[in-house]
Motif scaffolding. Structure first.
Motif, PDB file in Angstrom:
ATOM      1  N   ARG A   1      23.602  81.588  19.346  1.00 52.72           N
ATOM      2  CA  ARG A   1      24.641  80.564  19.201  1.00 52.72           C
ATOM      3  C   ARG A   1      24.084  79.315  18.531  1.00 52.72           C
ATOM      4  NH1 ARG A   1      29.133  83.235  19.225  1.00 52.72           N
ATOM      5  NH2 ARG A   1      29.296  84.613  20.993  1.00 52.72           N
ATOM      6  N   ALA A   2      24.969  78.445  18.072  1.00 56.97           N
ATOM      7  CA  ALA A   2      24.582  77.247  17.320  1.00 56.97           C
ATOM      8  C   ALA A   2      23.675  76.325  18.119  1.00 56.97           C
ATOM      9  CB  ALA A   2      25.823  76.491  16.861  1.00 56.97           C
ATOM     10  N   ASP A   3      23.805  76.334  19.448  1.00 56.66           N
ATOM     11  CA  ASP A   3      22.969  75.462  20.273  1.00 56.66           C
ATOM     12  C   ASP A   3      21.634  76.100  20.656  1.00 56.66           C
ATOM     13  OD1 ASP A   3      23.859  77.352  22.063  1.00 56.66           O
ATOM     14  OD2 ASP A   3      24.663  75.917  23.509  1.00 56.66           O
ATOM     15  N   GLY A   4      21.372  77.309  20.142  1.00 53.82           N
ATOM     16  CA  GLY A   4      20.101  77.980  20.396  1.00 53.82           C
ATOM     17  C   GLY A   4      20.122  78.918  21.586  1.00 53.82           C
ATOM     18  N   THR A   5      21.267  79.057  22.253  1.00 56.36           N
ATOM     19  CA  THR A   5      21.356  79.969  23.391  1.00 56.36           C
ATOM     20  C   THR A   5      21.683  81.372  22.905  1.00 56.36           C
ATOM     21  OG1 THR A   5      23.699  79.467  23.716  1.00 56.36           O
ATOM     22  CG2 THR A   5      22.109  78.160  24.982  1.00 56.36           C
TER      23      THR A   5
END
Length: 82
Positions: A67-71
């Motif tokens: 995901r965009a937040d790194g998750t």
């Protein structure tokens, strides 16, 4: 230049092309995942949407969306074919 050298250059360019457009958080998470032998397999690029990078574990049996937040999302809303 022999076949092996040409292939390495192509692989490096392909890896750079896959990483293009990823957020700094995604790149940071990807570096960490690569230490655990996960691989960036492909990036979906739907029109008018953010890129969706898909990573695969070393066995090739597990996959996840970065995901965009790194998750990691191990249950994406699309099916990944074998």
């Amino acid at each position: 230049m022999f076949g092996r050298e040409r292939r390495r250059q192509t692989e490096n360019r392909d890896a750079a092309a896959l990483r293009a457009g990823l957020t700094p958080q995604q790149l940071s998470a990807l570096e960490t995942l690569e230490q655990f032998q996960w691989t960036l397999r492909f990036v979906r690029r739907p029109m008018f949407m953010e890129p969706i990078p898909v990573v695969v574990d070393r066995t090739g049996k597990r996959h996840a969306v970065l995901r965009a937040d790194g998750t990691l999302d191990e249950s994406p809303d699309f099916k990944v074919r074998d």
